[in-house]
Design an enzyme around this catalytic site. Sequence first.
Site, PDB file in Angstrom:
ATOM      1  N   GLU A  47       0.820  -1.208   0.000  1.00  0.00           N
ATOM      2  CA  GLU A  47       0.000   0.000   0.000  1.00  0.00           C
ATOM      3  C   GLU A  47       0.862   1.269   0.000  1.00  0.00           C
ATOM      4  O   GLU A  47       1.850   1.370   0.727  1.00  0.00           O
ATOM      5  CB  GLU A  47      -0.901  -0.016   1.236  1.00  0.00           C
ATOM      6  CG  GLU A  47      -1.818   1.189   1.373  1.00  0.00           C
ATOM      7  CD  GLU A  47      -2.560   1.227   2.700  1.00  0.00           C
ATOM      8  OE1 GLU A  47      -3.553   1.961   2.785  1.00  0.00           O
ATOM      9  OE2 GLU A  47      -2.146   0.529   3.659  1.00  0.00           O
ATOM     10  N   LYS A 120     -10.481   2.673  -1.385  1.00  0.00           N
ATOM     11  CA  LYS A 120     -10.577   2.069  -0.053  1.00  0.00           C
ATOM     12  C   LYS A 120     -11.883   2.475   0.635  1.00  0.00           C
ATOM     13  O   LYS A 120     -12.203   3.661   0.745  1.00  0.00           O
ATOM     14  CB  LYS A 120      -9.364   2.500   0.770  1.00  0.00           C
ATOM     15  CG  LYS A 120      -9.210   1.835   2.124  1.00  0.00           C
ATOM     16  CD  LYS A 120      -7.884   2.248   2.734  1.00  0.00           C
ATOM     17  CE  LYS A 120      -7.597   1.579   4.050  1.00  0.00           C
ATOM     18  NZ  LYS A 120      -6.245   1.928   4.556  1.00  0.00           N
ATOM     19  N   CYS A 157      -5.690  -2.627   3.029  1.00  0.00           N
ATOM     20  CA  CYS A 157      -5.307  -2.520   4.436  1.00  0.00           C
ATOM     21  C   CYS A 157      -6.499  -2.646   5.395  1.00  0.00           C
ATOM     22  O   CYS A 157      -6.973  -3.740   5.620  1.00  0.00           O
ATOM     23  CB  CYS A 157      -4.514  -1.242   4.663  1.00  0.00           C
ATOM     24  SG  CYS A 157      -3.494  -1.302   6.163  1.00  0.00           S
TER      25      CYS A 157
END
Length: 300
Positions: A47, A120, A157
């Site tokens: 990431e 995200k 994540c």
Amino acid sequence: MEDGKRVVTVSALQFSCTDDVSTNVATAERLVRAACQKGANIILIQELFEGYYFCQAQREDFFKRAKPYKGHPTILRMQKLAKELGVVIPVSFFEEANNAHYNSVAVIDADGTDLGLYRKSHIPDGPGYQEKFYFNPGDTGFKVFQTKFAKVGVAICWDQWFPETARAMVLQGAEILLYPTAIGSEPQDEGLDSRDHWKRVMQGHAGANLVPLIASNRIGKEIIQTEHGKSEIMFYGNSFIAGPTGEIVATADDKEEAVLVAKFDLDQIKYKRYSWGVFRDRRPDLYKVLLTVDGSNPPL
């Protein structure tokens, strides 16, 4: 294809970042090439690999790190690399979209085609991981990308802690789950080490959905000047590849650069997934409570 079988080799990369974009992108390219030499078809970079994990601080000047999706120089470079090597490369980046900002991944297919964007969905906010200051909540929904080698689901994540994310992607046909990551120590609590918890949660996603899963994390100490002084995170690596029962088939340590690879027969896994019955026996009619925040008054 391998002897008539749909076999794919996946790779997780792991490296320490500097705060210089060109250096980090060159490192990523070097490791992508190394993974390709090992036979990898789908290669996951960690990431926000272009620089330090800047979310340790809330700083106005760090918005200068964001760039628009279209014409992004790192994405364009990875498109050329993917085409040259014939590999799939998801590319994590800090996206500027007019007045909005996202923690995003562009998925590059093996011919260099940009297959699209995932933003995200779950944005953390805690000591050392102050992402809500920088990133809007993603608006793409959970997505699956049909690449040359497999249908892949990509999340980022903090998304990896939510079983709903993994299930949503596999329901849409994902055959492999990919999680680029930046996680390490907790600045507010030196005794808190989440690495084993982090791995077990994702192993559970792989086992519950009967799909391989790849997690790529960074390593090294990063110190960021914040409004309250210096903040430090030691990123713990431990990038890994899990098989469809949640078993770890390849793992890195917490200190060394790594190029992990593992091979999977996707058709064999598919039939195992079918025969196990976890998708046959689902009861979506009973899951309306998942559409609530507190578990009460689910929609009819």
